[in-house]
Scaffold this active site. Structure first.
Site, PDB file in Angstrom:
ATOM      1  N   SER A   1      36.029  14.080  45.885  1.00 22.51           N
ATOM      2  CA  SER A   1      37.283  13.720  46.547  1.00 22.51           C
ATOM      3  C   SER A   1      38.372  13.376  45.542  1.00 22.51           C
ATOM      4  O   SER A   1      38.200  12.475  44.724  1.00 22.51           O
ATOM      5  CB  SER A   1      37.107  12.478  47.422  1.00 22.51           C
ATOM      6  OG  SER A   1      36.146  12.715  48.393  1.00 22.51           O
TER       7      SER A   1
ATOM      8  N   HIS B   1      39.806  18.443  50.183  1.00 21.59           N
ATOM      9  CA  HIS B   1      38.751  19.331  49.686  1.00 21.59           C
ATOM     10  C   HIS B   1      39.195  20.776  49.900  1.00 21.59           C
ATOM     11  O   HIS B   1      39.420  21.195  51.030  1.00 21.59           O
ATOM     12  CB  HIS B   1      37.438  19.087  50.432  1.00 21.59           C
ATOM     13  CG  HIS B   1      36.726  17.848  49.998  1.00 21.59           C
ATOM     14  ND1 HIS B   1      35.619  17.877  49.192  1.00 21.59           N
ATOM     15  CD2 HIS B   1      36.978  16.557  50.242  1.00 21.59           C
ATOM     16  CE1 HIS B   1      35.215  16.633  48.964  1.00 21.59           C
ATOM     17  NE2 HIS B   1      36.018  15.811  49.591  1.00 21.59           N
TER      18      HIS B   1
ATOM     19  N   HIS C   1      29.678  17.543  53.264  1.00 25.03           N
ATOM     20  CA  HIS C   1      28.960  16.271  53.334  1.00 25.03           C
ATOM     21  C   HIS C   1      28.041  16.244  54.548  1.00 25.03           C
ATOM     22  O   HIS C   1      28.305  16.896  55.555  1.00 25.03           O
ATOM     23  CB  HIS C   1      29.958  15.116  53.447  1.00 25.03           C
ATOM     24  CG  HIS C   1      30.910  15.018  52.307  1.00 25.03           C
ATOM     25  ND1 HIS C   1      32.045  15.778  52.230  1.00 25.03           N
ATOM     26  CD2 HIS C   1      30.881  14.245  51.194  1.00 25.03           C
ATOM     27  CE1 HIS C   1      32.688  15.481  51.113  1.00 25.03           C
ATOM     28  NE2 HIS C   1      32.008  14.557  50.462  1.00 25.03           N
TER      29      HIS C   1
ATOM     30  N   TYR D   1      27.834  13.862  56.590  1.00 22.73           N
ATOM     31  CA  TYR D   1      28.522  13.271  57.757  1.00 22.73           C
ATOM     32  C   TYR D   1      29.345  14.295  58.543  1.00 22.73           C
ATOM     33  O   TYR D   1      29.762  14.027  59.653  1.00 22.73           O
ATOM     34  CB  TYR D   1      29.401  12.078  57.343  1.00 22.73           C
ATOM     35  CG  TYR D   1      30.554  12.397  56.406  1.00 22.73           C
ATOM     36  CD1 TYR D   1      31.678  13.069  56.856  1.00 22.73           C
ATOM     37  CD2 TYR D   1      30.499  12.010  55.073  1.00 22.73           C
ATOM     38  CE1 TYR D   1      32.727  13.352  55.989  1.00 22.73           C
ATOM     39  CE2 TYR D   1      31.534  12.282  54.209  1.00 22.73           C
ATOM     40  CZ  TYR D   1      32.645  12.957  54.669  1.00 22.73           C
ATOM     41  OH  TYR D   1      33.670  13.240  53.823  1.00 22.73           O
ATOM     42  N   GLU D   2      29.581  15.459  57.950  1.00 26.72           N
ATOM     43  CA  GLU D   2      30.322  16.483  58.686  1.00 26.72           C
ATOM     44  C   GLU D   2      29.443  17.141  59.740  1.00 26.72           C
ATOM     45  O   GLU D   2      29.942  17.909  60.565  1.00 26.72           O
ATOM     46  CB  GLU D   2      30.880  17.524  57.711  1.00 26.72           C
ATOM     47  CG  GLU D   2      31.928  16.915  56.788  1.00 26.72           C
ATOM     48  CD  GLU D   2      32.469  17.906  55.765  1.00 26.72           C
ATOM     49  OE1 GLU D   2      33.268  18.756  56.173  1.00 26.72           O
ATOM     50  OE2 GLU D   2      32.093  17.821  54.594  1.00 26.72           O
TER      51      GLU D   2
ATOM     52  N   ALA E   1      33.794  10.172  44.570  1.00 30.92           N
ATOM     53  CA  ALA E   1      34.521   8.919  44.746  1.00 30.92           C
ATOM     54  C   ALA E   1      33.518   7.932  45.332  1.00 30.92           C
ATOM     55  O   ALA E   1      32.719   8.305  46.188  1.00 30.92           O
ATOM     56  CB  ALA E   1      35.675   9.124  45.715  1.00 30.92           C
TER      57      ALA E   1
ATOM     58  N   MET F   1      28.960   8.854  49.775  1.00 32.97           N
ATOM     59  CA  MET F   1      28.426   9.679  50.861  1.00 32.97           C
ATOM     60  C   MET F   1      28.025  11.071  50.374  1.00 32.97           C
ATOM     61  O   MET F   1      28.015  12.021  51.161  1.00 32.97           O
ATOM     62  CB  MET F   1      29.467   9.792  51.976  1.00 32.97           C
ATOM     63  CG  MET F   1      29.991   8.448  52.474  1.00 32.97           C
ATOM     64  SD  MET F   1      31.320   8.639  53.664  1.00 32.97           S
ATOM     65  CE  MET F   1      31.935   6.932  53.751  1.00 32.97           C
ATOM     66  N   SER F   2      27.694  11.198  49.084  1.00 36.20           N
ATOM     67  CA  SER F   2      27.366  12.538  48.566  1.00 36.20           C
ATOM     68  C   SER F   2      26.415  12.410  47.378  1.00 36.20           C
ATOM     69  O   SER F   2      25.769  11.380  47.187  1.00 36.20           O
ATOM     70  CB  SER F   2      28.657  13.235  48.108  1.00 36.20           C
ATOM     71  OG  SER F   2      29.209  12.563  46.987  1.00 36.20           O
TER      72      SER F   2
ATOM     73  N   ASN G   1      37.477   2.137  45.068  1.00 30.56           N
ATOM     74  CA  ASN G   1      37.749   0.900  45.821  1.00 30.56           C
ATOM     75  C   ASN G   1      36.559  -0.020  45.634  1.00 30.56           C
ATOM     76  O   ASN G   1      35.471   0.441  45.282  1.00 30.56           O
ATOM     77  CB  ASN G   1      37.899   1.238  47.317  1.00 30.56           C
ATOM     78  CG  ASN G   1      36.653   1.945  47.862  1.00 30.56           C
ATOM     79  OD1 ASN G   1      36.464   3.141  47.632  1.00 30.56           O
ATOM     80  ND2 ASN G   1      35.800   1.202  48.538  1.00 30.56           N
TER      81      ASN G   1
ATOM     82  N   HIS H   1      40.679   5.471  53.588  1.00 30.34           N
ATOM     83  CA  HIS H   1      40.519   6.743  52.868  1.00 30.34           C
ATOM     84  C   HIS H   1      41.716   7.025  51.946  1.00 30.34           C
ATOM     85  O   HIS H   1      41.581   7.663  50.908  1.00 30.34           O
ATOM     86  CB  HIS H   1      40.332   7.895  53.865  1.00 30.34           C
ATOM     87  CG  HIS H   1      40.040   9.225  53.225  1.00 30.34           C
ATOM     88  ND1 HIS H   1      38.980   9.439  52.361  1.00 30.34           N
ATOM     89  CD2 HIS H   1      40.687  10.410  53.287  1.00 30.34           C
ATOM     90  CE1 HIS H   1      38.988  10.692  51.956  1.00 30.34           C
ATOM     91  NE2 HIS H   1      40.019  11.309  52.484  1.00 30.34           N
TER      92      HIS H   1
HETATM   93  N1  HPA Z   1      31.719   3.571  50.638  1.00 32.96           N
HETATM   94  C1  HPA Z   1      31.190   4.808  50.799  1.00 32.96           C
HETATM   95  N2  HPA Z   1      31.739   5.894  50.296  1.00 32.96           N
HETATM   96  C2  HPA Z   1      32.850   5.764  49.567  1.00 32.96           C
HETATM   97  C3  HPA Z   1      33.453   4.514  49.352  1.00 32.96           C
HETATM   98  C4  HPA Z   1      32.847   3.366  49.913  1.00 32.96           C
HETATM   99  O1  HPA Z   1      33.316   2.224  49.763  1.00 32.96           O
HETATM  100  N3  HPA Z   1      34.561   4.749  48.585  1.00 32.96           N
HETATM  101  C5  HPA Z   1      34.609   6.082  48.346  1.00 32.96           C
HETATM  102  N4  HPA Z   1      33.584   6.701  48.942  1.00 32.96           N
END
Ligand code: HPA
Length: 270
Positions: free
Chosen positions: A28, A59, A81, A83-84, A111, A209-210, A233, A245
């Site tokens: 990302s 993406h 991903h 989650y998609e 990320a 998430m990857s 973050n 996001h």
């Molecule tokens: N959690 C999960 N996935 C992420 C995060 C997070 O805080 N930041 C970027 N991808």
């Protein structure tokens, strides 16, 4: 699955005969690295019939073949991903495909949320290990014997030799590279503060998430893997602010040059 993979190899071979040494998955907000390479062929995933295509903003969705610092590479601008809604086997299909195209080294980037409270948004973290236990294994189901064994060893998913090269590259590029364990959760929701405390207790330094599933699939087929997280973050509950996001994208954008400097130097090292 193996037949499908071979079909994609054939389709790609009609467009480029470049044999990549390294495959780089751009996470990302990190897709701009594509502009740093001398591209020779561009293959949108949509040109590969039945190929999983990302639905996430930021993406792009294509393979770029070319040369970077003299190294033949294939880049993935955009990944899919779990989650998609794709099965894990679909999520890892592009990584396997790049391995079948000849890539011996897989560089995974993402990320991630920082769990280790000594991290700051904008830090880069070298993955030293991972926790996969919260998502299904991409190796579940009939084993693809052509790719690797039924019960693959996962003692060193992230190559110690490549990790050393990343440390050397970070020194040369003037990057303060953090290190830690990455946990993959399914998403798409961010975690709760209780989940983050749990992950910290389990030894995770970052969450995303990857990556973990792709690392496992690549390791299964004997590729050498390394990973870099951009801590975009602090994970849920650490700061008194909601996760967003946009913050993820803004931070990734802000550290783009640091990230690109590290990858460029790494390619000189390998
Ligand atoms: N959690 C999960 N996935 C992420 C995060 C997070 O805080 N930041 C970027 N991808």
């Amino acid at each position: 699955m193996y037949g499908r993979l071979k079909g994609y190899v054939e389709t790609i071979r009609r467009k480029t005969d470049l044999v990549p040494r390294a495959a780089i998955v751009l996470g990302s907000g990190l897709g701009a690295y594509g502009e740093q390479i001398e591209a020779e062929a561009e293959i949108p995933y949509s040109e590969l019939e039945g190929f999983p295509v990302s639905t996430v903003a930021g993406h792009k969705g294509r393979f770029l073949f070319g040369t970077a610092q003299g190294v033949p590479v294939v880049l993935m601008q955009g990944r899919v991903h779990y989650y998609e809604g794709y099965d894990m086997q679909e999520v890892v299909l592009p990584a396997r495909l790049m391995g079948m195209l000849g890539a011996q080294i897989l560089v995974l980037t993402n990320a991630a949320g920082g769990i280790n409270t000594s991290f700051h948004p904008g830090d880069l973290m070298l993955l030293t290990d991972h926790i996969s236990s919260f998502v299904p294994s991409p190796l579940r189901g009939a084993n693809i014997d052509e790719l690797g064994p039924r019960f693959p060893d996962m003692s060193h998913v992230y190559s110690p030799a490549l990790a050393d090269k990343l440390r050397t590259a970070a020194d040369a590029a003037g990057v303060d590279l953090k290190e830690g364990v990455y946990a993959q959760l399914s998403g798409p929701n961010y975690e709760t503060p209780a989940e983050i405390r749990m992950l910290r207790a389990l030894g995770a330094d970052a969450v995303g998430m990857s990556t973990v599933c792709e690392a496992m699939a690549a390791r299964h087929m004997g590729m050498e893997v390394c990973g870099i997280s951009c801590i975009t973050n602090m994970a849920a509950g650490i700061l008194d602010q909601p996760l967003d996001h946009r913050e993820v994208q803004e931070t990734a954008d802000r550290v783009k040059e640091k990230f690109e400097g590290l990858v460029t130097q790494f390619l000189r090292e390998i």
